[in-house]
Design a protein around this motif. Structure first.
Motif, PDB file in Angstrom:
ATOM      1  N   LYS A   1      10.641  10.164  -7.606  1.00  0.00           N
ATOM      2  CA  LYS A   1      11.732  10.060  -6.649  1.00  0.00           C
ATOM      3  C   LYS A   1      11.505   8.936  -5.641  1.00  0.00           C
ATOM      4  N   LEU A   2      10.238   8.608  -5.352  1.00  0.00           N
ATOM      5  CA  LEU A   2       9.941   7.579  -4.362  1.00  0.00           C
ATOM      6  C   LEU A   2      10.041   6.154  -4.903  1.00  0.00           C
ATOM      7  N   MET A   3       9.693   5.956  -6.184  1.00  0.00           N
ATOM      8  CA  MET A   3       9.643   4.594  -6.724  1.00  0.00           C
ATOM      9  C   MET A   3      10.966   3.844  -6.583  1.00  0.00           C
ATOM     10  N   PRO A   4      12.110   4.437  -6.908  1.00  0.00           N
ATOM     11  CA  PRO A   4      13.362   3.697  -6.713  1.00  0.00           C
ATOM     12  C   PRO A   4      13.608   3.326  -5.247  1.00  0.00           C
TER      13      PRO A   4
ATOM     14  N   HIS B   1      11.339  -2.653  -0.632  1.00  0.00           N
ATOM     15  CA  HIS B   1      10.361  -3.739  -0.665  1.00  0.00           C
ATOM     16  C   HIS B   1      10.577  -4.757  -1.783  1.00  0.00           C
ATOM     17  N   GLY B   2      11.419  -4.435  -2.754  1.00  0.00           N
ATOM     18  CA  GLY B   2      11.666  -5.359  -3.850  1.00  0.00           C
ATOM     19  C   GLY B   2      10.658  -5.249  -4.976  1.00  0.00           C
ATOM     20  N   ARG B   3       9.596  -4.503  -4.773  1.00  0.00           N
ATOM     21  CA  ARG B   3       8.583  -4.283  -5.811  1.00  0.00           C
ATOM     22  C   ARG B   3       7.845  -2.997  -5.493  1.00  0.00           C
ATOM     23  N   THR B   4       7.078  -2.531  -6.470  1.00  0.00           N
ATOM     24  CA  THR B   4       6.343  -1.285  -6.251  1.00  0.00           C
ATOM     25  C   THR B   4       4.838  -1.484  -6.275  1.00  0.00           C
TER      26      THR B   4
END
Length: 156
Positions: free
Chosen positions: A82-85, A91-94
């Motif tokens: 749920k947090l990654m999207p 931030h534009g990246r993970t």
């Protein structure tokens, strides 16, 4: 009229149909006002899935949604899907790539090289290696010009 819950934002939702007590958008969503406005109680809607809870600190996903804060490092793994999207959107990246104090890293690298060359220059002077000292001095001047030009080599 201000929201009767947070007393900060303008009230735009009036669940009772009267303009006596209203909620702002944030409180309306957070308090389940949309369900009440539609005539449903929050308990009447079945949960889509079991509540996510961090096994280390006990923070629930619901608490994260309300505060925007995770409780510990393990929360990132627990709520990963749920947090990654959200992280990608913000931030534009993970993947963390680190920080450079002066932008993209070019100026930072030039300053580091300049510092290293100055140390070598001091050693060369102490050891009376004047030819090396002259070359190091030229290199330091070149780097200083590049720093003044914002990290780009001058056309001289």
């Amino acid at each position: 009229m201000l929201c009767y819950n947070c007393h900060k934002n303008p009230a735009v939702h009036f669940p009772d149909g009267e303009h006596t007590q209203g909620l702002c958008d944030a409180c309306f969503e957070r308090l389940g006002g949309a369900l009440e406005f539609a005539g449903l109680s929050p308990d009447a809607v079945p949960a889509e899935e079991e509540a996510l809870v961090c096994p280390v600190c006990g923070t629930t996903y619901e608490e994260y949604l309300q505060t925007g804060l995770v409780g510990c490092a393990a929360c990132y793994e627990t709520f990963r899907e749920k947090l990654m999207p959200v992280i990608r959107k913000i931030h534009g990246r993970t993947k963390h790539t680190g920080k450079h104090p002066l932008g993209d890293g070019t100026l930072f690298e030039l300053l580091q090289e300049q510092k290293r060359l100055r140390g070598e220059l001091e050693r060369a002077i102490r050891e009376k290696r004047m030819q090396d000292a002259d070359k190091l001095n030229r290199d330091i001047r070149d780097i200083s010009r590049m720093i003044e030009n914002g990290g780009e080599a001058s056309g001289e």
